[in-house]
Design a protein around this motif. Sequence first.
Motif, mmCIF file in Angstrom:
data_model
loop_
_atom_site.group_PDB
_atom_site.id
_atom_site.type_symbol
_atom_site.label_atom_id
_atom_site.label_comp_id
_atom_site.label_asym_id
_atom_site.label_seq_id
_atom_site.Cartn_x
_atom_site.Cartn_y
_atom_site.Cartn_z
ATOM 1 N N PRO A 18 3.407 6.445 -16.242
ATOM 2 C CA PRO A 18 3.040 7.852 -15.987
ATOM 3 C C PRO A 18 2.873 8.200 -14.506
ATOM 4 C CG PRO A 18 1.160 6.616 -16.844
ATOM 5 C CD PRO A 18 2.323 5.692 -16.908
ATOM 6 N N TYR A 19 3.975 8.085 -13.753
ATOM 7 C CA TYR A 19 3.933 8.427 -12.324
ATOM 8 C C TYR A 19 3.657 9.909 -12.118
ATOM 9 C CZ TYR A 19 6.292 3.937 -11.484
ATOM 10 O OH TYR A 19 6.614 2.615 -11.445
ATOM 11 N N GLN A 20 4.138 10.747 -13.062
ATOM 12 C CA GLN A 20 3.969 12.195 -12.937
ATOM 13 C C GLN A 20 2.924 12.634 -13.955
ATOM 14 O OE1 GLN A 20 5.405 14.108 -10.675
ATOM 15 N NE2 GLN A 20 6.921 12.664 -9.839
ATOM 16 N N PRO A 21 1.661 12.751 -13.537
ATOM 17 C CA PRO A 21 0.592 12.964 -14.524
ATOM 18 C C PRO A 21 0.748 14.261 -15.318
ATOM 19 C CG PRO A 21 -0.220 13.253 -12.262
ATOM 20 C CD PRO A 21 1.155 12.676 -12.164
ATOM 21 N N GLU A 22 1.365 15.274 -14.718
ATOM 22 C CA GLU A 22 1.482 16.555 -15.425
ATOM 23 C C GLU A 22 2.357 16.441 -16.667
ATOM 24 O OE1 GLU A 22 2.193 16.108 -12.207
ATOM 25 O OE2 GLU A 22 0.570 17.122 -11.137
ATOM 26 N N LEU A 23 3.244 15.433 -16.682
ATOM 27 C CA LEU A 23 4.133 15.254 -17.837
ATOM 28 C C LEU A 23 3.773 14.001 -18.624
ATOM 29 C CD1 LEU A 23 7.716 16.193 -16.555
ATOM 30 C CD2 LEU A 23 6.065 17.593 -17.795
ATOM 31 N N SER A 24 2.592 13.456 -18.400
ATOM 32 C CA SER A 24 2.247 12.163 -19.020
ATOM 33 C C SER A 24 0.814 12.123 -19.528
ATOM 34 C CB SER A 24 2.414 11.033 -17.997
ATOM 35 O OG SER A 24 3.592 11.167 -17.254
ATOM 36 N N GLN A 25 0.230 13.294 -19.805
ATOM 37 C CA GLN A 25 -1.178 13.284 -20.204
ATOM 38 C C GLN A 25 -1.409 12.515 -21.502
ATOM 39 O OE1 GLN A 25 -4.138 14.377 -18.582
ATOM 40 N NE2 GLN A 25 -2.648 14.164 -16.947
ATOM 41 N N GLY A 26 -0.405 12.469 -22.361
ATOM 42 C CA GLY A 26 -0.564 11.731 -23.617
ATOM 43 C C GLY A 26 -0.756 10.257 -23.367
ATOM 44 N N THR A 27 0.180 9.679 -22.605
ATOM 45 C CA THR A 27 0.078 8.263 -22.267
ATOM 46 C C THR A 27 -1.198 7.990 -21.474
ATOM 47 O OG1 THR A 27 2.463 7.933 -22.290
ATOM 48 C CG2 THR A 27 1.185 6.424 -20.921
ATOM 49 N N LEU A 28 -1.493 8.836 -20.500
ATOM 50 C CA LEU A 28 -2.644 8.601 -19.627
ATOM 51 C C LEU A 28 -3.969 8.641 -20.387
ATOM 52 C CD1 LEU A 28 -1.355 10.656 -16.591
ATOM 53 C CD2 LEU A 28 -1.939 8.218 -16.509
ATOM 54 N N GLN A 29 -4.122 9.660 -21.255
ATOM 55 C CA GLN A 29 -5.390 9.731 -21.993
ATOM 56 C C GLN A 29 -5.519 8.544 -22.950
ATOM 57 O OE1 GLN A 29 -6.700 13.562 -23.489
ATOM 58 N NE2 GLN A 29 -7.947 12.596 -25.081
ATOM 59 N N ALA A 30 -4.413 8.155 -23.584
ATOM 60 C CA ALA A 30 -4.458 7.006 -24.500
ATOM 61 C C ALA A 30 -4.864 5.741 -23.740
ATOM 62 C CB ALA A 30 -3.113 6.816 -25.192
ATOM 63 N N ILE A 31 -4.327 5.550 -22.544
ATOM 64 C CA ILE A 31 -4.703 4.358 -21.769
ATOM 65 C C ILE A 31 -6.179 4.437 -21.368
ATOM 66 C CG2 ILE A 31 -4.333 3.039 -19.639
ATOM 67 C CD1 ILE A 31 -1.402 3.890 -19.741
ATOM 68 N N PHE A 32 -6.613 5.630 -20.978
ATOM 69 C CA PHE A 32 -8.032 5.802 -20.620
ATOM 70 C C PHE A 32 -8.930 5.447 -21.810
ATOM 71 C CE2 PHE A 32 -11.879 8.407 -20.213
ATOM 72 C CZ PHE A 32 -12.320 8.020 -18.957
ATOM 73 N N GLU A 33 -8.534 5.883 -22.984
ATOM 74 C CA GLU A 33 -9.310 5.555 -24.189
ATOM 75 C C GLU A 33 -9.271 4.051 -24.460
ATOM 76 O OE1 GLU A 33 -7.687 8.107 -27.218
ATOM 77 O OE2 GLU A 33 -8.691 9.883 -26.411
ATOM 78 N N TYR A 34 -8.078 3.457 -24.279
ATOM 79 C CA TYR A 34 -7.953 2.000 -24.444
ATOM 80 C C TYR A 34 -8.895 1.278 -23.475
ATOM 81 C CZ TYR A 34 -6.087 -2.615 -23.309
ATOM 82 O OH TYR A 34 -5.976 -3.954 -23.014
ATOM 83 N N GLN A 35 -8.870 1.698 -22.198
ATOM 84 C CA GLN A 35 -9.752 1.074 -21.197
ATOM 85 C C GLN A 35 -11.216 1.177 -21.635
ATOM 86 O OE1 GLN A 35 -7.030 2.242 -17.284
ATOM 87 N NE2 GLN A 35 -9.046 3.114 -17.458
ATOM 88 N N SER A 36 -11.590 2.364 -22.135
ATOM 89 C CA SER A 36 -12.986 2.582 -22.534
ATOM 90 C C SER A 36 -13.367 1.639 -23.677
ATOM 91 C CB SER A 36 -13.186 4.037 -22.966
ATOM 92 O OG SER A 36 -12.882 4.916 -21.895
ATOM 93 N N MET A 37 -12.468 1.527 -24.673
ATOM 94 C CA MET A 37 -12.775 0.653 -25.815
ATOM 95 C C MET A 37 -12.845 -0.806 -25.378
ATOM 96 S SD MET A 37 -10.450 2.309 -28.821
ATOM 97 C CE MET A 37 -10.215 4.084 -28.852
ATOM 98 N N MET A 38 -11.959 -1.205 -24.460
ATOM 99 C CA MET A 38 -11.999 -2.597 -23.996
ATOM 100 C C MET A 38 -13.298 -2.879 -23.237
ATOM 101 S SD MET A 38 -9.409 -3.884 -25.424
ATOM 102 C CE MET A 38 -9.896 -5.537 -24.962
#
Lengths: 505, 455
Positions: free
Chosen positions: B99-119
């Motif tokens: 997700p180099y371009q955050p404006e077009l990648s919020q789905g991937t980015l939020q999912a990774i953020f959630e993954y990080q939080s759960m880990m």
Amino acid sequence: MMTELILNKNGAPPPLEPLIYELSVPGRVGVNLPAPDVPLADLPADLLRTSLDLPEVSELDVVRHFTRLSQFNHAIDIGFYPLGSCTMKYNPRLNEDMARLPGFATIHPLQDPATVQGALALMYQLQEWLAEISGMKGVSLQPAAGAHGEFAGILMIRAYHLANGEPHRTKIIVPDSAHGTNPATTAMAGLQVVEIPSDANGDVDLDVLRGVCGDDVAGMMITVPNTLGVFEAHIKEIVDIIHGCGGLMYMDGANMNAMLGVAKPGELGFDVMHYNLHKTFSTPHGGGGPGSGPVAANEKLLPFLPGPIVDILEEGDDETPPLYGFVMPEKSIGRLKAFWGNFGMLVRAYAYIALHGAQGLRDVTNHAVLNANYVRAMLKDTYPMPFDRICGHEFVCMGHWKDAEGVHALDISKRLMDYGFHPPTNYFPLIVPEALLIEPTETESKQECDRFIAAMKEIAREAHESPELLHEAPHKAPVKRVDDVRAAKQLVLCCRVLPEGEGEG
Amino acid sequence: MTYIPHTDADRAAMLKAIGVESFADLFDAVPPENRFPPLNLPDGLSEMEVAAELNSLARANVSASDYAIFLGAGAYNHFVPSVVDHILRRGEFFTAYTPYQPELSQGTLQAIFEYQSMMCMLTGMDAANASHYDGATSLAEAVTMANAHFRGKRPKVILSPGIHPQYRAVVRTYHQNTGLKFVGDKGSATIPDLVDMLDDDTALLVVQYPNFFGQIDDFTGLADAVHRAGALLCIVADPIALGLFKSPGEWGADIVVGEGQGLGIPLSFGGPYLGFFATRTEYVRKIAGRIVGETVDADGRRAYVMTLRPREQDIRREKATSNICTNQGLMALAACVYMSVMGKTGLRRVAELCYHKAHYAAQQIDALDGYSVDMSKPFFKEFVVTCPKPVSEINEFLLEHWGIIGGYDLSRDYDKRENQMLIAVTEMNSKDEIDSLVEALKEAKAPHLHLSHEH
């Protein structure tokens, strides 16, 4: 609820989608598990955790949440994705089905090799095909990504020199146009980077190269075609210069989509290279992996390959297939990951090569290079180009004009989003100011390329007539420009707070 | 057939626009003597032919879909809820890139953020990254981080012999030129023995939880001892075990790494898997790999973006501590979906099922004449069985006569563990399967039975 709190703060618009934790309701369960069918054993009370903060949501909550999240992404399946150096081509659906066949998806990596002969046959065949395509002698499928393959290759070069009693060879020459992974790999392998400049045509400066060559050189890493999108004009001379001083040549295979059936790195004189199966052979990029970065070596470096690799232990005949097994190359640099590589990606790449065959792969490269040159030719009067020459599968132009000084490559990238396109790679390669690295790939039609060309021309016009449209872009993406400075300054990497006794003491 | 959409008319028009006559003209820069070499590959196949070929290769394998499996040793046949793969198969996820371009990648980015939080919650750490290639490389990166933290001035790393043998091999591959010295894992050192090896030169001490033999060691006092020596503690953890047992954070770990395959990822012959990596706040800026952070967009709307980017290779180049770029993004998504649907109670249930079934199996096998199980320490889902004959012979019998994939032969990695089998039991093994295993082991002991099936 956290969501409402955020809504009320500063009148900011609501989040696109709540966090999964914000959907959580105490007591809700999303999974259906069986009751134990064995007598219960005593649990060791003093070793158990007392809390585990995971969400409590239903299966439908999960499906809706991740479906909505998916809709905020751009992807190859949605539209053109000309991200230079990444080869965002179509990912065939057949390959997804093949990787999920139970005979591949549910085999354990430590099973007796006699029970996984189908998987080993596939890996062996893929090793052979990748060796043939590269003109190399052998391949290890261990590396999990391109950077991992680079690391393998540089460790192999180092091990080769150590085996030859030349520990003083510690320098790796890297052109200034290289991917960042090249210098990072060199440092990670404990060697020193010598960066050399490119000349006015985007080629390696041969005089400078000769000047830095000596008996302390371990080797050189170079991308072909290079990251500026051009075939080095003097590739054979470069190879000769490095070999002449006792060094070895590493080829970064990120751009192999321009090379299939066009030239074999082994025949050009390279000693070792990596592939990116997730680029050239269309295994999906997955939002940032998994990739696969097999490393290929010539005769000199063959014994140093990372292992184990697959080999034939007993030849077959008309009635019996050969017996495949794992072997460790004689002087292997060792194991690079647990087990055998990203096997699921290997299945997909195998399917891709089997479907294309020799002619199909040659067609892939022909059309990838055709598309890139077509878009380049159609844009060269609108966007400044550092090099006016035929390119490989990608080309670099500059997203900046002297008569529209306030507009930069980043603005053009963000504005492209409003037209439904993913931006090209921007600000890479580093040596071209305001770089936009554009790689259409062969699976885009002429009509799709034409739509992109039209958008690029329209944006160039806007840049001169109404630059604010670009500065404020994107207008139509799910979010406006994202504040990355704030993200780094006020680090929020986790949305939960650890229970007492676990976090910072 | 291929996936190229061009028509003859397209090709002609495009070549003309470029100003060349033919495809061949596009490759003039390639040295003529090396240009267009023949490729000795088979002719291309149709989609149905490729499918037939791959089906035939897949059918040639013995798989956990058709056989009962008691093999673990770092890769486990855990249950994967259907929903996980349905989400992974969304093209919006699997055909996107980093997700180099955050404006077009919020789905991937939020999912990774959630993954990080759960880990973070699972491991008891403050921050997690977006993934490494697998558990082994994650450990190698932990060693790199510790080395960088001490600026190379503490060249010693203590490894427990209870760490997965392949992980220890990978760590040595990664660090063959970095001047680090690895000690502790060549014999049968206990935790107190490892503590005795701590000194001013030690950067990192690494233990595994549960260890490679399935046991839960008591780490009381370990972190204090490590910290007193000025070193860091890394725990290699099994994420399913963390559903039940104290988090590594509670044990005082500074870095937690491990193999995330159990979190919704199929066996798939060893990959793609998921290396997880988590640590404490003070070391966040030294983590390798992608990290996603929360921020806002220009309208103040909450949004996500890759952050701390200046650590990474594409910006820092030779000063980066790791070259990692593409990681295991889609596998992190799988783990995120898995942990979401399992939730607070589901993951604990899975862990308890593993625990109870493994203990039932261990007791039944221990009761068999000729077999003994080491139950001297608490264990989770794996245990070591000392067998009356070589493990390879027993496994051959189990497979041929009972349709059972047996446990791991520990003599492959440990000289002193002849005839020792590491058996893994997960929530997927029914009581009937376990009873069959016990019966099969009993039969396997009888020498005449084995001999009668000699080829």
